[in-house]
Design a protein around this motif. Structure first.
Motif, PDB file in Angstrom:
ATOM      1  N   LEU A  53     -14.169   2.425  15.583  1.00 31.74           N
ATOM      2  CA  LEU A  53     -13.694   1.161  14.999  1.00 31.74           C
ATOM      3  C   LEU A  53     -13.192   0.224  16.086  1.00 31.74           C
ATOM      4  CD1 LEU A  53     -11.640   2.047  11.813  1.00 31.74           C
ATOM      5  CD2 LEU A  53     -13.654   0.641  11.946  1.00 31.74           C
ATOM      6  N   ARG A  56     -11.982  -7.069  14.636  1.00 31.86           N
ATOM      7  CA  ARG A  56     -12.921  -8.107  14.243  1.00 31.86           C
ATOM      8  C   ARG A  56     -12.910  -9.226  15.259  1.00 31.86           C
ATOM      9  NH1 ARG A  56     -10.528  -8.239   9.330  1.00 31.86           N
ATOM     10  NH2 ARG A  56     -11.502  -6.622   8.143  1.00 31.86           N
ATOM     11  N   ASN A 104     -13.095  -3.774   4.886  1.00 34.54           N
ATOM     12  CA  ASN A 104     -12.350  -2.768   5.646  1.00 34.54           C
ATOM     13  C   ASN A 104     -12.764  -1.352   5.267  1.00 34.54           C
ATOM     14  OD1 ASN A 104     -10.845  -4.673   7.019  1.00 34.54           O
ATOM     15  ND2 ASN A 104      -9.248  -4.719   5.478  1.00 34.54           N
ATOM     16  N   GLN A 109     -18.294  -0.530   7.012  1.00 34.05           N
ATOM     17  CA  GLN A 109     -18.193  -0.159   8.431  1.00 34.05           C
ATOM     18  C   GLN A 109     -19.394   0.685   8.862  1.00 34.05           C
ATOM     19  OE1 GLN A 109     -16.050  -1.501  10.413  1.00 34.05           O
ATOM     20  NE2 GLN A 109     -14.901  -2.485   8.781  1.00 34.05           N
ATOM     21  N   MET A 116     -15.270   5.622  10.955  1.00 30.48           N
ATOM     22  CA  MET A 116     -13.913   5.240  10.564  1.00 30.48           C
ATOM     23  C   MET A 116     -12.877   5.792  11.540  1.00 30.48           C
ATOM     24  SD  MET A 116     -14.271   3.271   8.050  1.00 30.48           S
ATOM     25  CE  MET A 116     -12.667   3.087   7.304  1.00 30.48           C
TER      26      MET A 116
END
Length: 202
Positions: A53, A56, A104, A109, A116
């Motif tokens: 992850l 953004r 989210n 994702q 994650m």
């Protein structure tokens, strides 16, 4: 006394279900064989490597449709339907809270190619980050002079706003007086139908 015969039926306890162990063992072996074949076929391709992850790099604009009305039709394409459209997953989410949960979430994702899991930072990366934040704080620190300048600037902006408001009020008053003057003219008042409202007393 009559003796019971050997042919008498007695208690029937054959109602209990009987299982054929061999049949079920065979079924279990077949199922295990299918599972191992499925694992082998899946493992033929390379394993999917997903990136960890990350932050953004764009700002989510949830207020873009605030206060707008829209005609909802069932034949409209997904991107033009009511709600928030996700171009990555090609789905429409009805409200902003659910849209935020969606972008989210795990499905979105994964579609972006991320797992994650968050990448673990090394000691050196943490120290570099602290140094970077320390430098930014030093360059962004304010002196009393900077603070005074900011206050002065805000006061000037507030005075400018007040002046603009006063000018707008004066302009409105001028327009109203101009309208009243045109109505005070008896010919114009008669044309507009206001001639009968004046009192005849002098």
């Amino acid at each position: 006394m009559a003796q019971p015969s050997n042919n008498s039926v007695g208690v029937d306890n054959t109602f209990r279900r009987k299982f054929d162990r061999e049949e079920y063992l065979e079924r279990a072996r077949e199922r295990e064989q299918k599972e191992t074949e499925g694992r082998k076929s899946k493992s033929k391709g390379p394993p999917v490597q997903r990136k960890p992850l990350k932050h953004r790099d764009y700002e989510v604009n949830l207020q873009s449709r605030l206060g707008k009305t829209q005609v909802v039709t069932p034949i409209a394409p997904l991107s033009q339907q009511a709600g928030y459209f996700c171009s990555v997953c090609e789905c429409v989410v009805k409200d902003s809270a659910n849209y935020l949960d969606h972008i989210n979430g795990k499905k979105h994702q994964r579609a972006l190619g991320m797992s994650m899991r968050v990448e673990r930072s090394s000691l050196q990366q943490v120290q570099e980050r602290f140094e970077h934040l320390k430098k930014r704080k030093d360059t962004g620190s304010f002196t009393e002079q900077d603070f005074d300048e900011r206050i002065l600037k805000q006061q000037q902006e507030e005075e400018e706003r007040k002046r603009q408001r006063r000018e707008k009020k004066k302009e409105k008053k001028r327009e109203q007086t101009a309208e009243e003057e045109t109505i005070d003219d008896p010919d114009v008042a008669a044309l507009m139908g206001f001639g009968g409202f004046r009192s005849s007393k002098k």
